[in-house]
Design an enzyme around this catalytic site. Structure first.
Site, PDB file in Angstrom:
ATOM      1  N   SER A 182       0.832  -1.187   0.000  1.00 44.27           N
ATOM      2  CA  SER A 182       0.000   0.000   0.000  1.00 44.27           C
ATOM      3  C   SER A 182       0.876   1.250   0.000  1.00 44.27           C
ATOM      4  O   SER A 182       1.709   1.409  -0.885  1.00 44.27           O
ATOM      5  CB  SER A 182      -0.965  -0.041   1.196  1.00 44.27           C
ATOM      6  OG  SER A 182      -1.995   0.910   1.039  1.00 44.27           O
ATOM      7  N   ARG A 254     -11.680   6.543   9.868  1.00 46.95           N
ATOM      8  CA  ARG A 254     -11.268   5.141   9.884  1.00 46.95           C
ATOM      9  C   ARG A 254     -12.380   4.229   9.384  1.00 46.95           C
ATOM     10  O   ARG A 254     -12.142   3.281   8.632  1.00 46.95           O
ATOM     11  CB  ARG A 254     -10.866   4.767  11.309  1.00 46.95           C
ATOM     12  CG  ARG A 254     -10.299   3.369  11.454  1.00 46.95           C
ATOM     13  CD  ARG A 254      -9.099   3.184  10.583  1.00 46.95           C
ATOM     14  NE  ARG A 254      -8.339   1.996  10.962  1.00 46.95           N
ATOM     15  CZ  ARG A 254      -7.298   1.553  10.293  1.00 46.95           C
ATOM     16  NH1 ARG A 254      -6.883   2.190   9.230  1.00 46.95           N
ATOM     17  NH2 ARG A 254      -6.652   0.487  10.687  1.00 46.95           N
ATOM     18  N   ASP A 348      -9.338  -6.348  -4.491  1.00 51.10           N
ATOM     19  CA  ASP A 348      -8.949  -5.041  -3.957  1.00 51.10           C
ATOM     20  C   ASP A 348      -9.786  -3.947  -4.617  1.00 51.10           C
ATOM     21  O   ASP A 348      -9.683  -3.717  -5.819  1.00 51.10           O
ATOM     22  CB  ASP A 348      -7.459  -4.805  -4.208  1.00 51.10           C
ATOM     23  CG  ASP A 348      -6.885  -3.622  -3.448  1.00 51.10           C
ATOM     24  OD1 ASP A 348      -7.656  -2.733  -3.045  1.00 51.10           O
ATOM     25  OD2 ASP A 348      -5.655  -3.587  -3.266  1.00 51.10           O
ATOM     26  N   HIS A 381      -8.209  -5.301  -0.116  1.00 50.33           N
ATOM     27  CA  HIS A 381      -6.905  -4.650  -0.008  1.00 50.33           C
ATOM     28  C   HIS A 381      -6.074  -5.186   1.159  1.00 50.33           C
ATOM     29  O   HIS A 381      -4.855  -5.321   1.059  1.00 50.33           O
ATOM     30  CB  HIS A 381      -7.115  -3.140   0.142  1.00 50.33           C
ATOM     31  CG  HIS A 381      -5.852  -2.346   0.172  1.00 50.33           C
ATOM     32  ND1 HIS A 381      -4.996  -2.260  -0.893  1.00 50.33           N
ATOM     33  CD2 HIS A 381      -5.297  -1.594   1.156  1.00 50.33           C
ATOM     34  CE1 HIS A 381      -3.970  -1.487  -0.583  1.00 50.33           C
ATOM     35  NE2 HIS A 381      -4.119  -1.079   0.662  1.00 50.33           N
ATOM     36  N   ASP A 382      -6.723  -5.497   2.257  1.00 53.49           N
ATOM     37  CA  ASP A 382      -6.021  -5.971   3.451  1.00 53.49           C
ATOM     38  C   ASP A 382      -5.425  -7.364   3.289  1.00 53.49           C
ATOM     39  O   ASP A 382      -4.719  -7.836   4.188  1.00 53.49           O
ATOM     40  CB  ASP A 382      -6.970  -5.987   4.649  1.00 53.49           C
ATOM     41  CG  ASP A 382      -7.046  -4.643   5.345  1.00 53.49           C
ATOM     42  OD1 ASP A 382      -6.220  -3.765   5.036  1.00 53.49           O
ATOM     43  OD2 ASP A 382      -7.923  -4.470   6.201  1.00 53.49           O
TER      44      ASP A 382
END
Length: 401
Positions: A182, A254, A348, A381-382
């Protein structure tokens, strides 16, 4: 812009009442590491003044870092691991008074793992502008007051130049590999272009060659959520009592980001339309389980991060464009001489696979050809923080090249 902690990167799950109770009490105005706090595994290097692309100079900068393994007599076994937006130098290790979260890559870095600390000397700095020991908005400026909103605008290139100064201070002239995911992968690309003689291999995990308009737009609403919090006070909140800092805006930012990092399929599968408790969420004062999940992790985040740092680092990510001033992205990427790994994630939705396809097609020394390594995962994405086996296998192939 990802979880970057083991506890937060695991597959989504319903938040139990016990876990929710653990966050009772007022959050501090900032979750930043401050002078006088427990040092833990951190080490510190002074890198002096840092000239910035804006023509400003950040004076008397410091980089916090952690290390594992032993540097060889030839100094040829160093690996630099670079974290994402909300990460820090604590790649491996337990949580405790000095480290609010356990290490964020324990399945990849360590003895016998893909980045084997019995073989490699691993360095992990906290990025310039961060909030866990390196100079950032929560640090004291020369006038002995926090930088706050006075902290200068940083680009990804500025941060890499600070990392280069950090490496010079430690006497590392060439890294066997520079690895990141990232935001960290944005730094990796700049390392390979800015300092080709200092990099033998690179691993670019889940990042683009340039931040797109869509990605900047997603970032912009998070920035506005923080700035719109009345407790933000224009960035000057460090003297605020517990519970009176800009935690509401930071937690909201967040929550927004989390929806980019995971997938609709994962959230729908794990939560469906379940309730958090016996209270009906349809007008009965109850909540859906997915709402509680987002709240819990947003609130938890405010206890380990700083609102001003979130702004500085997000805006640095918006600056990312390897082709800026270099004739475009393809021309810039073609200059990279390092052996390379590019990994993309099929689910993602923040930095889609097409971004990694573009990078891989332009690199001339890839260990896997002109297509990126494809990671199949439901976690979005994680996944580069969760799918240790697949990520580890790809990194091992690179390090063997």
């Amino acid at each position: 812009m990802d979880w970057q902690t083991t506890a937060d990167a695991v597959p989504a799950s319903v938040v139990s009442e016990t876990r929710a109770l653990a966050l009772l009490g007022r959050a501090p105005a900032t979750g930043a590491w401050r002078e006088g706090d427990a040092v833990g595994d951190r080490r510190f290097v002074r890198i002096g003044d840092v000239p910035l692309e804006s023509q400003r100079v950040l004076p008397e900068a410091r980089i916090a870092y952690e290390q594992w393994g032993t540097l060889s007599p030839a100094r040829d076994n160093a690996i630099l691991v670079l974290h994402a937006l909300t990460g820090d130098s604590h790649v491996v290790g337990s949580a405790g008074p000095a480290h609010p979260s356990a290490g964020w890559w324990p399945g990849v870095v360590g003895p016998g793992l893909a980045i084997d600390t019995d073989r490699w000397f691993v360095l992990a700095p906290n990025v310039l502008g961060g909030c866990q020991g390196s100079t950032g908005p929560a640090s004291l400026a020369p006038d002995r007051a926090e930088w706050g909103a006075r902290f200068p605008f940083l680009t990804i290139r500025d941060q890499v130049r600070a990392q280069l100064a950090f490496a010079r201070e430690l006497g590392i002239e060439r890294f066997a590999a520079v690895v990141g995911g990232s935001m960290g992968a944005m730094h990796v690309l700049e390392w390979a272009i800015e300092a080709p003689d200092a990099v033998e291999r690179i691993a670019v995990l889940a990042a683009p060659a340039a931040t797109t308009a869509d990605q900047i737009a997603l970032n912009s609403v998070q920035i506005e959520a923080i700035r719109a919090d009345p407790a933000f006070h224009g960035g000057d909140y460090y003297d605020s009592p517990d519970g009176e800092g800009p935690t509401r805006g930071l937690a909201l930012a967040r929550r927004m980001a989390m929806l980019n990092y995971r997938t609709a399929a994962e959230l729908n599968l794990r939560f469906e339309r379940s309730w958090q408790s016996d209270l009906d969420p349809l007008g009965g004062d109850g909540r859906f389980a997915v709402e509680s999940y987002l709240d819990f992790h947003g609130n938890k985040f405010t206890r380990r991060f700083d609102a001003n740092s979130y702004l500085v680092l997000t805006e640095a990510m918006n600056s990312h464009d390897v082709g800026r001033g270099r004739g475009g992205a393809a021309a810039a990427l073609a200059r990279i001489e390092a052996k390379s790994l590019v990994l993309g994630i099929d689910s993602d939705r923040y930095f889609p696979l097409a971004d990694q396809v573009e990078i891989a097609a332009s690199l001339r020394h890839s260990v896997h050809g002109d297509e990126p390594v494809l990671l199949h995962s439901e976690y979005g994405h994680d996944a580069f923080l969760i799918e240790d086996d697949a990520v580890g296998d790809a990194l091992a192939r690179l390090l063997a090249a």
